[in-house]
Motif scaffolding. Sequence first.
Motif, mmCIF file in Angstrom:
data_model
loop_
_atom_site.group_PDB
_atom_site.id
_atom_site.type_symbol
_atom_site.label_atom_id
_atom_site.label_comp_id
_atom_site.label_asym_id
_atom_site.label_seq_id
_atom_site.Cartn_x
_atom_site.Cartn_y
_atom_site.Cartn_z
ATOM 1 N N SER A 139 0.806 -1.229 0.000
ATOM 2 C CA SER A 139 0.000 0.000 0.000
ATOM 3 C C SER A 139 0.834 1.272 0.000
ATOM 4 O O SER A 139 0.377 2.309 -0.482
ATOM 5 N N GLY A 140 2.049 1.228 0.556
ATOM 6 C CA GLY A 140 2.937 2.385 0.498
ATOM 7 C C GLY A 140 2.506 3.540 1.396
ATOM 8 O O GLY A 140 1.506 3.461 2.109
ATOM 9 N N PRO A 141 3.256 4.639 1.348
ATOM 10 C CA PRO A 141 2.949 5.785 2.209
ATOM 11 C C PRO A 141 1.722 6.573 1.777
ATOM 12 O O PRO A 141 1.120 7.276 2.579
ATOM 13 N N MET A 142 1.335 6.450 0.492
ATOM 14 C CA MET A 142 0.129 7.108 -0.023
ATOM 15 C C MET A 142 -0.838 6.026 -0.489
ATOM 16 O O MET A 142 -0.837 5.651 -1.672
ATOM 17 N N PRO A 143 -1.654 5.483 0.408
ATOM 18 C CA PRO A 143 -2.528 4.347 0.050
ATOM 19 C C PRO A 143 -3.760 4.818 -0.719
ATOM 20 O O PRO A 143 -4.903 4.599 -0.298
ATOM 21 N N LEU A 144 -3.533 5.438 -1.860
ATOM 22 C CA LEU A 144 -4.619 6.108 -2.571
ATOM 23 C C LEU A 144 -5.682 5.153 -3.101
ATOM 24 O O LEU A 144 -6.869 5.466 -3.086
ATOM 25 N N THR A 145 -5.276 3.987 -3.584
ATOM 26 C CA THR A 145 -6.276 3.037 -4.078
ATOM 27 C C THR A 145 -7.239 2.640 -2.974
ATOM 28 O O THR A 145 -8.461 2.662 -3.147
ATOM 29 N N SER A 146 -6.692 2.279 -1.818
ATOM 30 C CA SER A 146 -7.550 1.898 -0.700
ATOM 31 C C SER A 146 -8.460 3.047 -0.287
ATOM 32 O O SER A 146 -9.652 2.846 -0.025
ATOM 33 N N ILE A 147 -7.913 4.250 -0.233
ATOM 34 C CA ILE A 147 -8.705 5.410 0.184
ATOM 35 C C ILE A 147 -9.823 5.701 -0.822
ATOM 36 O O ILE A 147 -10.982 5.902 -0.440
ATOM 37 N N VAL A 148 -9.479 5.707 -2.114
ATOM 38 C CA VAL A 148 -10.489 5.988 -3.141
ATOM 39 C C VAL A 148 -11.549 4.892 -3.156
ATOM 40 O O VAL A 148 -12.751 5.170 -3.235
ATOM 41 N N MET A 149 -11.114 3.640 -3.068
ATOM 42 C CA MET A 149 -12.071 2.532 -3.041
ATOM 43 C C MET A 149 -13.003 2.638 -1.832
ATOM 44 O O MET A 149 -14.225 2.498 -1.938
ATOM 45 N N ASP A 163 2.305 -3.459 4.145
ATOM 46 C CA ASP A 163 3.515 -2.955 3.502
ATOM 47 C C ASP A 163 4.706 -3.371 4.348
ATOM 48 O O ASP A 163 4.615 -3.440 5.580
ATOM 49 N N ILE A 164 5.813 -3.620 3.694
ATOM 50 C CA ILE A 164 7.007 -4.101 4.397
ATOM 51 C C ILE A 164 7.763 -2.969 5.078
ATOM 52 O O ILE A 164 8.642 -3.194 5.902
ATOM 53 N N ASP A 165 7.393 -1.715 4.744
ATOM 54 C CA ASP A 165 8.098 -0.519 5.229
ATOM 55 C C ASP A 165 7.303 0.133 6.358
ATOM 56 O O ASP A 165 6.212 0.662 6.139
ATOM 57 N N ASP A 166 7.852 0.123 7.565
ATOM 58 C CA ASP A 166 7.154 0.672 8.718
ATOM 59 C C ASP A 166 6.944 2.186 8.599
ATOM 60 O O ASP A 166 5.914 2.714 9.017
ATOM 61 N N LYS A 167 7.922 2.886 8.018
ATOM 62 C CA LYS A 167 7.796 4.336 7.839
ATOM 63 C C LYS A 167 6.636 4.661 6.899
ATOM 64 O O LYS A 167 5.868 5.609 7.142
ATOM 65 N N ALA A 168 6.485 3.873 5.836
ATOM 66 C CA ALA A 168 5.372 4.071 4.901
ATOM 67 C C ALA A 168 4.039 3.916 5.625
ATOM 68 O O ALA A 168 3.125 4.729 5.455
ATOM 69 N N ASN A 169 3.926 2.879 6.446
ATOM 70 C CA ASN A 169 2.687 2.657 7.190
ATOM 71 C C ASN A 169 2.422 3.769 8.199
ATOM 72 O O ASN A 169 1.275 4.165 8.420
ATOM 73 N N GLU A 170 3.475 4.268 8.804
ATOM 74 C CA GLU A 170 3.331 5.322 9.815
ATOM 75 C C GLU A 170 2.701 6.583 9.214
ATOM 76 O O GLU A 170 1.756 7.145 9.778
ATOM 77 N N VAL A 171 3.222 7.018 8.062
ATOM 78 C CA VAL A 171 2.682 8.244 7.458
ATOM 79 C C VAL A 171 1.299 7.995 6.837
ATOM 80 O O VAL A 171 0.430 8.868 6.873
ATOM 81 N N ALA A 172 1.083 6.795 6.287
ATOM 82 C CA ALA A 172 -0.230 6.456 5.733
ATOM 83 C C ALA A 172 -1.286 6.448 6.831
ATOM 84 O O ALA A 172 -2.402 6.959 6.653
ATOM 85 N N ARG A 173 -0.921 5.889 7.963
ATOM 86 C CA ARG A 173 -1.845 5.817 9.109
ATOM 87 C C ARG A 173 -2.238 7.221 9.574
ATOM 88 O O ARG A 173 -3.390 7.470 9.938
ATOM 89 N N ARG A 174 -1.289 8.145 9.516
ATOM 90 C CA ARG A 174 -1.547 9.516 9.959
ATOM 91 C C ARG A 174 -2.557 10.205 9.048
ATOM 92 O O ARG A 174 -3.413 10.963 9.505
ATOM 93 N N ILE A 175 -2.474 9.941 7.746
ATOM 94 C CA ILE A 175 -3.424 10.536 6.793
ATOM 95 C C ILE A 175 -4.833 10.032 7.071
ATOM 96 O O ILE A 175 -5.783 10.804 7.191
ATOM 97 N N VAL A 176 -4.975 8.726 7.201
ATOM 98 C CA VAL A 176 -6.295 8.119 7.394
ATOM 99 C C VAL A 176 -6.882 8.472 8.764
ATOM 100 O O VAL A 176 -8.105 8.599 8.915
ATOM 101 N N ALA A 177 -6.020 8.671 9.751
ATOM 102 C CA ALA A 177 -6.483 8.984 11.107
ATOM 103 C C ALA A 177 -7.257 10.295 11.168
ATOM 104 O O ALA A 177 -8.005 10.540 12.127
ATOM 105 N N SER A 178 -7.099 11.130 10.149
ATOM 106 C CA SER A 178 -7.813 12.415 10.140
ATOM 107 C C SER A 178 -9.289 12.250 9.803
ATOM 108 O O SER A 178 -10.071 13.187 9.936
#
Length: 284
Positions: A139-149, A163-178
């Motif tokens: 899903s990466g740091p910008m999980p746009l497909t999931s968000i749009v879907m 995602d295998i990258d914890d930093k990517a998940n951290e910033v993605a989680r912050r976007i969705v948390a809003s």
Amino acid sequence: MASLQITKMESEIPAELLIAHIMQLHASISKLDSLRPSKQVNSLFTQLVKLCTLPSSLDVHDLPEEVQIMRTSLISLCSRAEGLLELEFATLLGKTSQPMNNLNLFPYYGNYVLLANLENKILNDSGVVHPNKVAFIGSGPMPLTSIVMATHHMKSTHFDNFDIDDKANEVARRIVASDVELEKRMKFETRDIMKVRERLAEYDCIFLAALVGMNKEDKVKILGHIRKYMKEGSFLLVRSAKGARAFLYPVIEEHDLLGFELLTIFHPNNEVINSVVLVRKPIF
């Protein structure tokens, strides 16, 4: 680099000319000190994307060995640059008061919306409407497909993003948390998908991002792993590429999908880059 122009009278770019220009761009990109977003980096990758989406009859199987080697290198460079671009924008969005209202600031947001619309139609046409649980792998740091879907198409579906990258998940989680309602339906996990097993049987549909498995061998292993553990009758949507778009993303073909029931292969001819392959695990 000389400009490559196409008139309305021309239906296709000769493969030799296209390859020559792509090789020039690869040489320029390879010399960059950094792939982080900058005026030069953005310009080179914009040129590359435009080249690779021009009409052509280029067949990736016909490329000579030196071009195949260059293509492998270019896909890797594109992957790194894409990750850095997403991370920068996701980090900036996460610092705003309403990140979900500013997703369109991401340069390729429109492409993601078009791709999600296409994928949703393909799923609907195959009977996948409002699935209960969906997994998105890579899903990466910008999980746009999931968000749009989740916000436009699957408004009651629960999404697990891996995602295998914890930093990517951290910033993605912050976007969705809003978004309080979306946060209830969307989770992020730092996992190597090859180590996720029985859990895969929870999902009605699984999305596999184009850059999960950078080479054919790894991609086929991942497909086999998902097939083994996903539940019978569930769906797997795989992103691929065709023609010159294969200089940007790995290609998945029918013979790579052994053990699956092939439902759809769709190759776009507009600004959407990824081909969409939909398969189902047979019910025995």
